[in-house]
Write a protein that holds these residues in place. Structure first.
Motif, mmCIF file in Angstrom:
data_model
loop_
_atom_site.group_PDB
_atom_site.id
_atom_site.type_symbol
_atom_site.label_atom_id
_atom_site.label_comp_id
_atom_site.label_asym_id
_atom_site.label_seq_id
_atom_site.Cartn_x
_atom_site.Cartn_y
_atom_site.Cartn_z
ATOM 1 N N TYR A 129 0.922 -1.078 -0.009
ATOM 2 C CA TYR A 129 -0.062 -0.164 0.086
ATOM 3 C C TYR A 129 1.059 1.019 -0.007
ATOM 4 N N LEU A 130 0.958 1.962 -1.096
ATOM 5 C CA LEU A 130 1.762 2.921 -1.308
ATOM 6 C C LEU A 130 1.379 4.299 -0.729
ATOM 7 N N LEU A 131 2.355 5.233 -0.135
ATOM 8 C CA LEU A 131 1.780 6.369 0.525
ATOM 9 C C LEU A 131 0.982 7.142 -0.644
ATOM 10 N N PRO A 132 -0.179 8.034 -0.092
ATOM 11 C CA PRO A 132 -0.558 8.536 1.150
ATOM 12 C C PRO A 132 -1.255 7.473 2.081
ATOM 13 N N ALA A 133 -1.326 5.966 1.823
ATOM 14 C CA ALA A 133 -2.385 5.210 2.541
ATOM 15 C C ALA A 133 -2.110 5.295 4.060
ATOM 16 N N CYS A 134 -1.002 5.193 4.462
ATOM 17 C CA CYS A 134 -0.722 5.210 5.798
ATOM 18 C C CYS A 134 -1.297 6.526 6.406
ATOM 19 N N TYR A 135 -1.284 7.705 5.825
ATOM 20 C CA TYR A 135 -1.610 8.989 6.418
ATOM 21 C C TYR A 135 -3.327 8.815 6.432
ATOM 22 N N GLY A 180 6.785 9.214 13.635
ATOM 23 C CA GLY A 180 7.099 10.501 13.848
ATOM 24 C C GLY A 180 6.638 11.500 12.613
ATOM 25 N N ASN A 181 6.904 10.976 11.424
ATOM 26 C CA ASN A 181 6.609 11.700 10.270
ATOM 27 C C ASN A 181 5.044 11.389 10.069
ATOM 28 N N ILE A 182 4.391 10.288 10.553
ATOM 29 C CA ILE A 182 3.150 10.284 10.146
ATOM 30 C C ILE A 182 2.446 11.282 11.276
ATOM 31 N N ALA A 183 2.843 11.482 12.530
ATOM 32 C CA ALA A 183 2.355 12.158 13.424
ATOM 33 C C ALA A 183 2.194 13.652 12.955
ATOM 34 N N HIS A 184 3.301 14.212 12.536
ATOM 35 C CA HIS A 184 3.409 15.513 11.832
ATOM 36 C C HIS A 184 2.351 15.674 10.892
ATOM 37 N N ASN A 185 2.156 14.697 10.068
ATOM 38 C CA ASN A 185 1.212 14.948 8.711
ATOM 39 C C ASN A 185 -0.264 14.918 9.260
ATOM 40 N N ILE A 186 -0.257 14.306 10.231
ATOM 41 C CA ILE A 186 -1.711 14.312 10.901
ATOM 42 C C ILE A 186 -2.157 15.491 11.729
ATOM 43 N N ALA A 187 -0.988 16.138 12.372
ATOM 44 C CA ALA A 187 -1.168 17.216 13.227
ATOM 45 C C ALA A 187 -1.443 18.270 12.096
ATOM 46 N N MET A 188 -0.891 18.425 10.885
ATOM 47 C CA MET A 188 -1.047 19.257 10.060
ATOM 48 C C MET A 188 -2.507 19.363 9.555
#
Length: 333
Positions: A129-135, A180-188
């Motif tokens: 599952y390519l990004l952005p699926a995880c986001y 941590g990258n995912i957490a940043h993108n979710i905070a945005m």
């Protein structure tokens, strides 16, 4: 007749670790990830319980939830309310799991110490599952957790541990490395989209976060793109990313990136390690946020003598206990 041997079409190797092998028949192997371990759903366990849950069947999204031992009260209306930490595990977006031994061991140590409910998300991994699926999975999981603030309006599966013990005025997100990258993108995203029940993210915890760009920062060496692990992984997990490695998902101040002033949390802690190859990126991210004009509170913590994810890999060590106590203070202050 014997079966036809599979041909290795790609593998990601860094130093002594083979992170992933992909075969011509579509099979994916992850030699370096730790083994699955079952949860602990046992009321006689002295410090915590855990269980595996399905957040959604469509899309399929699972998690492991941890609950520390609750102080019993004779009054059922006086149940102890605990902070909630929605967590995204590390592993370069391609390996490790919310159900793997290394993360389960970490939370067995952290959860009783922090006295917090943890929802560790089993998000979709690349290359299947390519990004952005995880986001998308992470955002869905945050909405699901938030929906428990008004459980009578939740049309989906309701988790009683969240309803009975969760404090929705203290919802945190966090992750290590790619998490941590995912957490940043979710905070945005939380800065521009509302969550169910009016829930707000109290804080974000980014430990040894993955960020990158087409240019070096700090003391990073200049590497050929073919030898640079970050490029190799990014090309594998998000081949269609607009802007390539400077896509805002990897480079939070890259071309077209939204302003960091929109971060949707009131405070943040960024943790780095002196012997970690991602150390300078974490400091760079911290400085970018600090200079952006964001109105929240941000702090930086560095353990100079440790390497990447030391607190996850050796949660009983002295320095792991040190960072965990710092994160406990961050959550409860």
């Amino acid at each position: 007749m014997g079966s036809t041997p599979r041909t290795i079409v790609k593998e990601i190797v860094h130093k002594s670790f083979v992170y992933i092998r992909m075969y011509s028949d579509g099979t994916v192997e992850r030699p370096s990830e730790s083994k699955y371990v079952p949860p602990i759903l046992d009321d006689s366990h002295p410090i915590l319980n855990s269980k595996d849950i399905t957040i959604s069947h469509n899309p399929l999204l699972n998690a492991r939830i941890y609950l520390p031992k609750i102080t019993k009260s004779n009054d059922p209306n006086q149940l102890q309310k605990l902070p909630i930490l929605l967590y995204f595990h590390g592993g370069g977006f391609i390996f490790e799991s919310a159900f793997s031994k290394v993360f389960d061991n970490y939370f067995k140590t952290f959860v009783p110490l922090a006295n917090v409910i943890v929802v560790s998300v089993e998000y979709s991994r690349a290359p299947e599952y390519l990004l952005p699926a995880c986001y998308h999975d992470a955002w869905y999981a945050l909405n699901w957790v938030s929906s428990h603030s008004t459980p009578n309006k939740n049309p989906n599966y309701v988790e009683p541990w969240l309803v009975n013990y969760g404090d929705f005025n203290r919802v945190f997100i966090g992750g290590d490395s790619s998490g941590g990258n995912i957490a940043h993108n979710i905070a945005m995203r939380a800065g521009v989209e509302a969550l169910p029940g009016g829930v707000k993210i109290s804080g974000a915890i980014l430990t040894h976060p993955f960020f990158y760009s087409s240019y070096t920062v700090g003391s990073e060496p200049v590497l050929d793109r073919g030898d640079d692990l970050a490029y190799l992984v990014w090309d594998l997990i998000y081949p269609s990313a607009p802007g390539g490695i400077d896509n805002p998902a990897a480079n939070p101040v890259g071309p077209g990136a939204p302003s960091l002033t929109t971060l949707g949390c009131s405070k943040m802690i960024v943790c780095v390690a002196g012997k970690d190859e991602l150390r300078d990126r974490g400091v760079w991210y911290y400085e970018c946020v600090k200079r952006s004009g964001w109105q929240g509170k941000i702090e930086l913590f560095e353990e100079e003598r440790e390497g990447h994810d030391y607190h996850i890999l050796k949660p009983k060590s002295e320095n792991a206990q040190k960072i965990m106590k710092l994160l406990v203070s961050f959550i409860h202050e």
